[in-house]
Design a protein around this motif. Structure first.
Motif, short mmCIF file in Angstrom:
data_model
loop_
_atom_site.label_atom_id
_atom_site.label_comp_id
_atom_site.label_asym_id
_atom_site.label_seq_id
_atom_site.Cartn_x
_atom_site.Cartn_y
_atom_site.Cartn_z
N TYR A 167 1.52 -2.76 6.70
CA TYR A 167 2.27 -3.25 8.01
C TYR A 167 3.50 -4.19 7.42
O TYR A 167 4.34 -3.73 6.66
N LYS A 168 3.61 -4.97 7.90
CA LYS A 168 4.63 -6.05 7.68
C LYS A 168 4.59 -7.06 6.45
O LYS A 168 5.54 -7.67 5.92
N GLY A 169 3.44 -6.66 5.59
CA GLY A 169 3.29 -7.51 4.20
C GLY A 169 2.58 -8.82 4.40
O GLY A 169 2.55 -9.64 3.28
N SER A 170 1.99 -9.19 5.75
CA SER A 170 1.45 -10.43 5.67
C SER A 170 0.07 -10.53 4.76
O SER A 170 -0.10 -11.45 3.95
N SER A 171 -0.81 -9.58 4.88
CA SER A 171 -1.76 -9.47 4.25
C SER A 171 -1.55 -9.25 2.62
O SER A 171 -2.29 -9.87 1.80
N ALA A 172 -0.39 -8.67 2.29
CA ALA A 172 0.09 -8.20 0.93
C ALA A 172 0.26 -9.77 0.22
O ALA A 172 0.01 -9.93 -0.89
N ALA A 173 1.24 -10.50 1.17
CA ALA A 173 1.56 -11.78 0.18
C ALA A 173 0.22 -12.73 0.12
O ALA A 173 0.42 -13.26 -0.97
N LYS A 174 -0.58 -12.52 1.18
CA LYS A 174 -1.83 -13.38 0.95
C LYS A 174 -2.68 -12.98 -0.42
O LYS A 174 -3.17 -13.79 -1.28
N PHE A 175 -2.73 -11.53 -0.38
CA PHE A 175 -3.76 -11.00 -1.48
C PHE A 175 -2.64 -11.19 -2.82
O PHE A 175 -3.54 -11.32 -3.89
N SER A 176 -1.71 -11.16 -2.82
CA SER A 176 -0.87 -11.35 -4.14
C SER A 176 -1.23 -12.92 -4.72
O SER A 176 -1.08 -13.00 -5.79
N VAL A 177 -1.28 -13.71 -3.93
CA VAL A 177 -1.57 -15.19 -4.40
C VAL A 177 -3.09 -14.89 -5.02
O VAL A 177 -3.17 -15.67 -6.20
N ALA A 178 -4.06 -14.57 -4.45
CA ALA A 178 -5.30 -14.40 -5.20
C ALA A 178 -5.40 -13.72 -6.29
O ALA A 178 -5.89 -13.82 -7.19
N ALA A 179 -4.49 -12.44 -6.31
CA ALA A 179 -4.49 -11.59 -7.56
C ALA A 179 -3.42 -12.45 -8.76
O ALA A 179 -4.16 -12.23 -9.69
N GLY A 180 -2.76 -13.24 -8.40
CA GLY A 180 -2.12 -13.94 -9.20
C GLY A 180 -3.06 -15.09 -10.05
O GLY A 180 -2.81 -15.07 -11.42
N TYR A 181 -3.81 -15.67 -9.28
CA TYR A 181 -4.65 -16.63 -9.96
C TYR A 181 -5.76 -15.80 -10.60
O TYR A 181 -6.32 -16.33 -11.60
N ALA A 182 -6.22 -14.30 -10.14
CA ALA A 182 -7.08 -13.87 -10.84
C ALA A 182 -6.63 -13.08 -12.27
O ALA A 182 -7.37 -12.63 -12.93
N GLY A 183 -5.24 -13.32 -12.43
CA GLY A 183 -4.76 -12.64 -13.39
C GLY A 183 -4.82 -11.07 -13.34
O GLY A 183 -4.51 -10.26 -14.35
N ARG A 184 -4.58 -10.70 -12.08
CA ARG A 184 -4.47 -9.20 -12.06
C ARG A 184 -3.19 -8.88 -11.02
O ARG A 184 -2.62 -9.59 -10.48
N ARG A 185 -2.82 -7.42 -11.21
CA ARG A 185 -1.82 -6.90 -10.46
C ARG A 185 -2.25 -6.45 -9.12
O ARG A 185 -3.34 -6.14 -8.90
N LEU A 186 -1.34 -6.72 -8.02
CA LEU A 186 -1.55 -6.12 -6.75
C LEU A 186 -0.55 -4.81 -6.63
O LEU A 186 0.59 -5.08 -6.67
N ILE A 187 -1.23 -3.75 -6.19
CA ILE A 187 -0.45 -2.47 -5.89
C ILE A 187 -0.51 -2.26 -4.52
O ILE A 187 -1.58 -2.11 -3.91
N VAL A 188 0.65 -2.30 -3.92
CA VAL A 188 0.58 -1.91 -2.47
C VAL A 188 0.93 -0.43 -2.16
O VAL A 188 2.25 -0.29 -2.57
N CYS A 189 0.08 0.02 -1.30
CA CYS A 189 0.20 1.47 -1.14
C CYS A 189 0.52 1.75 0.57
O CYS A 189 -0.39 1.07 1.29
N ASP A 190 1.62 2.38 0.67
CA ASP A 190 1.95 2.59 2.27
C ASP A 190 2.90 3.54 2.21
O ASP A 190 3.77 3.91 1.31
N SER A 191 3.05 4.10 3.58
CA SER A 191 3.88 4.97 3.78
C SER A 191 5.40 4.23 4.27
O SER A 191 6.55 4.73 3.73
N PHE A 192 5.31 3.09 4.70
CA PHE A 192 6.26 2.42 5.02
C PHE A 192 6.99 3.02 6.11
O PHE A 192 8.32 2.60 6.18
N GLN A 193 6.28 3.74 7.12
CA GLN A 193 6.97 4.43 8.09
C GLN A 193 5.90 4.39 9.23
O GLN A 193 6.38 4.97 10.39
#
Length: 264
Positions: free
Chosen positions: A100-126
Protein backbone atom coordinates in the motif's frame (compact mmCIF):
# COMPACT_ATOMS: atom_id res chain seq x y z
CA UNK A 1 -0.04 -5.37 36.70
CA UNK A 2 3.62 -5.57 35.77
CA UNK A 3 2.80 -5.12 32.07
CA UNK A 4 0.72 -2.03 32.85
CA UNK A 5 3.46 -0.58 35.04
CA UNK A 6 6.03 -1.19 32.32
CA UNK A 7 3.82 0.45 29.75
CA UNK A 8 3.35 3.55 31.94
CA UNK A 9 7.11 3.67 32.38
CA UNK A 10 7.60 3.40 28.63
CA UNK A 11 5.16 6.25 27.98
CA UNK A 12 7.04 8.40 30.45
CA UNK A 13 10.36 7.69 28.79
CA UNK A 14 8.87 8.07 25.34
CA UNK A 15 7.80 11.62 26.18
CA UNK A 16 11.43 12.64 25.98
CA UNK A 17 11.94 11.32 22.48
CA UNK A 18 8.56 11.36 20.71
CA UNK A 19 7.24 14.42 18.85
CA UNK A 20 4.86 16.62 20.79
CA UNK A 21 1.43 15.08 21.10
CA UNK A 22 2.45 11.56 20.10
CA UNK A 23 2.76 10.30 23.67
CA UNK A 24 -0.86 11.30 24.22
CA UNK A 25 -1.77 9.42 21.07
CA UNK A 26 -0.07 6.30 22.42
CA UNK A 27 -1.72 6.67 25.81
CA UNK A 28 -5.13 6.95 24.20
CA UNK A 29 -4.92 3.49 22.63
CA UNK A 30 -7.46 0.83 23.58
CA UNK A 31 -6.38 -1.51 26.37
CA UNK A 32 -5.45 -4.46 24.10
CA UNK A 33 -3.17 -2.17 22.11
CA UNK A 34 -1.59 -0.87 25.31
CA UNK A 35 -0.94 -4.39 26.51
CA UNK A 36 0.57 -5.37 23.17
CA UNK A 37 2.99 -2.45 23.22
CA UNK A 38 3.83 -2.98 26.89
CA UNK A 39 4.51 -6.67 26.42
CA UNK A 40 6.67 -6.03 23.38
CA UNK A 41 8.74 -3.37 25.15
CA UNK A 42 9.25 -5.66 28.16
CA UNK A 43 10.05 -8.80 26.14
CA UNK A 44 13.72 -9.64 26.61
CA UNK A 45 13.42 -12.73 24.39
CA UNK A 46 13.35 -10.51 21.30
CA UNK A 47 17.13 -10.30 21.31
CA UNK A 48 17.31 -6.51 21.11
CA UNK A 49 17.96 -3.94 23.81
CA UNK A 50 15.26 -1.92 25.59
CA UNK A 51 16.48 1.13 23.70
CA UNK A 52 16.04 -0.71 20.38
CA UNK A 53 12.58 -1.92 21.36
CA UNK A 54 11.63 1.63 22.29
CA UNK A 55 12.96 2.88 18.95
CA UNK A 56 10.95 0.27 17.05
CA UNK A 57 7.79 1.25 18.93
CA UNK A 58 8.47 4.94 18.39
CA UNK A 59 8.82 4.45 14.64
CA UNK A 60 5.66 2.35 14.63
CA UNK A 61 3.59 5.09 16.25
CA UNK A 62 5.16 7.84 14.15
CA UNK A 63 4.34 5.97 10.94
CA UNK A 64 0.81 5.26 12.15
CA UNK A 65 0.31 8.92 12.96
CA UNK A 66 1.45 10.29 9.61
CA UNK A 67 0.68 7.49 7.14
CA UNK A 68 -2.42 5.55 6.15
CA UNK A 69 -2.04 2.40 8.24
CA UNK A 70 -4.86 -0.16 7.81
CA UNK A 71 -3.49 -2.55 10.42
CA UNK A 72 -3.30 -2.86 14.18
CA UNK A 73 -0.35 -2.61 16.53
CA UNK A 74 -0.86 -6.29 17.31
CA UNK A 75 -0.58 -7.33 13.69
CA UNK A 76 2.59 -5.34 13.11
CA UNK A 77 4.31 -6.30 16.35
CA UNK A 78 3.26 -9.93 15.88
CA UNK A 79 5.25 -10.10 12.66
CA UNK A 80 8.12 -8.03 14.07
CA UNK A 81 8.35 -10.48 16.97
CA UNK A 82 8.53 -13.39 14.52
CA UNK A 83 11.31 -11.68 12.56
CA UNK A 84 13.32 -10.84 15.67
CA UNK A 85 13.03 -14.32 17.20
CA UNK A 86 13.86 -16.35 14.11
CA UNK A 87 16.78 -18.64 14.90
CA UNK A 88 19.98 -17.57 13.09
CA UNK A 89 20.14 -20.98 11.40
CA UNK A 90 16.92 -20.22 9.50
CA UNK A 91 18.33 -18.57 6.38
CA UNK A 92 16.69 -15.97 4.22
CA UNK A 93 15.27 -12.52 3.85
CA UNK A 94 12.02 -10.99 5.08
CA UNK A 95 9.34 -10.50 2.42
CA UNK A 96 6.27 -8.31 2.45
CA UNK A 97 3.79 -8.85 -0.39
CA UNK A 98 1.35 -5.96 -0.57
CA UNK A 99 2.66 -2.66 0.78
CA UNK A 100 0.00 0.00 0.00
CA UNK A 101 1.59 3.34 1.06
CA UNK A 102 4.52 1.76 2.89
CA UNK A 103 3.54 2.11 6.55
CA UNK A 104 3.91 -1.58 7.36
CA UNK A 105 7.06 -1.85 5.23
CA UNK A 106 8.66 1.00 7.18
CA UNK A 107 7.87 -0.75 10.46
CA UNK A 108 9.06 -4.14 9.24
CA UNK A 109 12.29 -2.62 7.96
CA UNK A 110 13.22 -1.58 11.50
CA UNK A 111 12.76 -5.15 12.74
CA UNK A 112 14.60 -6.56 9.73
CA UNK A 113 17.49 -4.20 10.34
CA UNK A 114 17.81 -5.26 13.96
CA UNK A 115 17.59 -8.91 12.89
CA UNK A 116 20.33 -8.45 10.30
CA UNK A 117 18.06 -9.44 7.42
CA UNK A 118 16.99 -7.75 4.19
CA UNK A 119 13.38 -6.73 3.61
CA UNK A 120 12.07 -7.24 0.09
CA UNK A 121 8.85 -5.39 -0.72
CA UNK A 122 6.73 -6.92 -3.48
CA UNK A 123 3.82 -4.98 -4.92
CA UNK A 124 2.26 -3.90 -8.19
CA UNK A 125 2.50 -0.31 -6.92
CA UNK A 126 -0.70 0.17 -8.91
CA UNK A 127 -3.27 -1.18 -6.46
CA UNK A 128 -5.39 -4.28 -6.86
CA UNK A 129 -5.43 -5.96 -10.27
CA UNK A 130 -8.56 -6.61 -12.28
CA UNK A 131 -10.49 -9.46 -10.66
CA UNK A 132 -13.82 -11.27 -10.64
CA UNK A 133 -13.92 -12.49 -7.04
CA UNK A 134 -17.04 -11.89 -4.97
CA UNK A 135 -16.07 -11.69 -1.34
CA UNK A 136 -19.46 -10.97 0.21
CA UNK A 137 -18.98 -10.79 3.98
CA UNK A 138 -15.93 -11.11 6.21
CA UNK A 139 -15.86 -13.73 8.96
CA UNK A 140 -17.32 -11.11 11.30
CA UNK A 141 -20.22 -10.36 8.96
CA UNK A 142 -18.93 -7.08 7.55
CA UNK A 143 -19.33 -6.35 3.82
CA UNK A 144 -16.09 -6.77 1.85
CA UNK A 145 -15.92 -4.39 -1.10
CA UNK A 146 -12.83 -4.23 -3.30
CA UNK A 147 -12.32 -2.47 -6.63
CA UNK A 148 -9.61 -2.61 -9.23
CA UNK A 149 -6.93 -0.10 -8.29
CA UNK A 150 -7.77 -0.03 -4.59
CA UNK A 151 -4.84 0.29 -2.16
CA UNK A 152 -2.55 1.87 -4.72
CA UNK A 153 0.72 3.34 -3.52
CA UNK A 154 3.49 4.20 -5.94
CA UNK A 155 7.02 2.89 -5.55
CA UNK A 156 8.16 6.44 -4.79
CA UNK A 157 5.54 6.75 -2.03
CA UNK A 158 6.62 3.49 -0.42
CA UNK A 159 10.28 4.43 -0.61
CA UNK A 160 9.52 7.81 0.92
CA UNK A 161 7.59 6.20 3.78
CA UNK A 162 10.50 3.89 4.53
CA UNK A 163 12.98 6.77 4.30
CA UNK A 164 10.94 8.77 6.83
CA UNK A 165 10.10 6.06 9.35
CA UNK A 166 12.12 2.95 8.54
CA UNK A 167 15.52 1.69 7.48
CA UNK A 168 15.87 2.16 3.71
CA UNK A 169 19.31 0.59 3.62
CA UNK A 170 17.92 -2.92 4.25
CA UNK A 171 15.16 -2.71 1.61
CA UNK A 172 14.83 -3.93 -1.95
CA UNK A 173 11.76 -3.85 -4.19
CA UNK A 174 10.09 -6.21 -6.65
CA UNK A 175 7.52 -4.21 -8.66
CA UNK A 176 4.85 -5.80 -10.84
CA UNK A 177 1.79 -8.01 -10.78
CA UNK A 178 2.55 -11.08 -8.68
CA UNK A 179 1.84 -13.53 -11.52
CA UNK A 180 4.55 -11.82 -13.57
CA UNK A 181 7.09 -10.65 -11.01
CA UNK A 182 7.36 -13.63 -8.64
CA UNK A 183 7.94 -16.74 -10.80
CA UNK A 184 11.63 -15.84 -11.11
CA UNK A 185 12.14 -15.70 -7.34
CA UNK A 186 15.32 -17.53 -6.35
CA UNK A 187 16.42 -16.82 -2.77
CA UNK A 188 15.58 -18.22 0.66
CA UNK A 189 12.85 -16.55 2.71
CA UNK A 190 12.88 -16.58 6.50
CA UNK A 191 9.61 -14.70 7.08
CA UNK A 192 6.78 -13.94 4.66
CA UNK A 193 3.95 -11.46 5.23
CA UNK A 194 1.01 -11.43 2.82
CA UNK A 195 -1.40 -8.50 2.72
CA UNK A 196 -2.81 -8.90 -0.77
CA UNK A 197 -6.60 -9.02 -0.21
CA UNK A 198 -7.49 -11.28 -3.13
CA UNK A 199 -7.60 -15.06 -3.19
CA UNK A 200 -5.93 -15.08 -6.63
CA UNK A 201 -3.08 -12.91 -5.36
CA UNK A 202 -2.70 -15.13 -2.29
CA UNK A 203 -2.42 -18.18 -4.53
CA UNK A 204 0.16 -16.48 -6.76
CA UNK A 205 2.28 -15.47 -3.77
CA UNK A 206 2.13 -18.88 -2.13
CA UNK A 207 2.78 -20.75 -5.38
CA UNK A 208 5.90 -18.73 -6.15
CA UNK A 209 7.25 -17.82 -2.71
CA UNK A 210 6.32 -20.64 -0.34
CA UNK A 211 8.77 -23.12 -1.93
CA UNK A 212 11.54 -20.67 -1.00
CA UNK A 213 10.49 -20.33 2.65
CA UNK A 214 13.16 -22.05 4.73
CA UNK A 215 12.15 -24.88 7.07
CA UNK A 216 11.37 -23.20 10.36
CA UNK A 217 10.47 -19.98 8.55
CA UNK A 218 7.28 -18.12 9.33
CA UNK A 219 4.35 -17.33 7.01
CA UNK A 220 1.72 -14.74 7.89
CA UNK A 221 -1.37 -13.37 6.18
CA UNK A 222 -3.23 -10.25 7.24
CA UNK A 223 -6.22 -11.42 5.20
CA UNK A 224 -7.46 -14.05 7.62
CA UNK A 225 -10.82 -12.30 7.91
CA UNK A 226 -11.63 -13.00 4.24
CA UNK A 227 -13.38 -16.34 3.58
CA UNK A 228 -12.02 -16.63 0.02
CA UNK A 229 -8.46 -16.21 1.29
CA UNK A 230 -9.04 -18.72 4.08
CA UNK A 231 -10.23 -21.18 1.44
CA UNK A 232 -6.83 -20.91 -0.25
CA UNK A 233 -5.04 -21.89 2.95
CA UNK A 234 -7.46 -24.79 3.39
CA UNK A 235 -7.47 -25.97 -0.24
CA UNK A 236 -5.86 -29.42 -0.08
CA UNK A 237 -5.79 -29.80 -3.85
CA UNK A 238 -3.93 -26.50 -4.31
CA UNK A 239 -1.36 -27.36 -1.66
CA UNK A 240 -0.91 -30.93 -2.90
CA UNK A 241 -0.69 -30.16 -6.62
CA UNK A 242 1.02 -26.77 -6.63
CA UNK A 243 3.23 -27.01 -3.55
CA UNK A 244 3.65 -30.72 -2.98
CA UNK A 245 2.50 -30.67 0.64
CA UNK A 246 -0.62 -30.74 2.76
CA UNK A 247 -2.30 -27.50 3.84
CA UNK A 248 -0.70 -25.92 6.91
CA UNK A 249 -2.27 -25.77 10.32
CA UNK A 250 -2.82 -22.04 10.66
CA UNK A 251 -3.07 -20.11 13.90
CA UNK A 252 -5.14 -17.01 14.46
CA UNK A 253 -2.63 -14.59 15.89
CA UNK A 254 -5.02 -12.23 17.67
CA UNK A 255 -7.76 -10.00 16.35
CA UNK A 256 -9.75 -10.96 13.30
CA UNK A 257 -7.18 -10.63 10.52
CA UNK A 258 -3.72 -12.01 11.26
CA UNK A 259 -3.08 -15.71 10.73
CA UNK A 260 0.20 -17.54 10.53
CA UNK A 261 2.13 -20.79 10.69
CA UNK A 262 5.67 -22.15 10.77
CA UNK A 263 6.92 -24.12 7.78
CA UNK A 264 7.83 -27.67 8.83
Amino acid sequence: MRARERFRSWVGRAAAVLPAGLTACVGALADPERRTAAEFWADRSLGITPRQRRHLLRQHYLASRYLISPHTTGEILGFCRAVLTLPPEVPGCVVEAGSYKGSSAAKFSVAAGYAGRRLIVCDSFQGLPRFEERHGLSITGRPVIFHEGDFAGSLDEVRDSIARFGVPGVCDYVPGWFEESLPSWSEPIAALYLDVDLAASTRACLKNLYPWVSPGGRVFSQDGHLPLVLEVFEDKRFWNEELGTDPPTITRMGGEKLIGFTKP
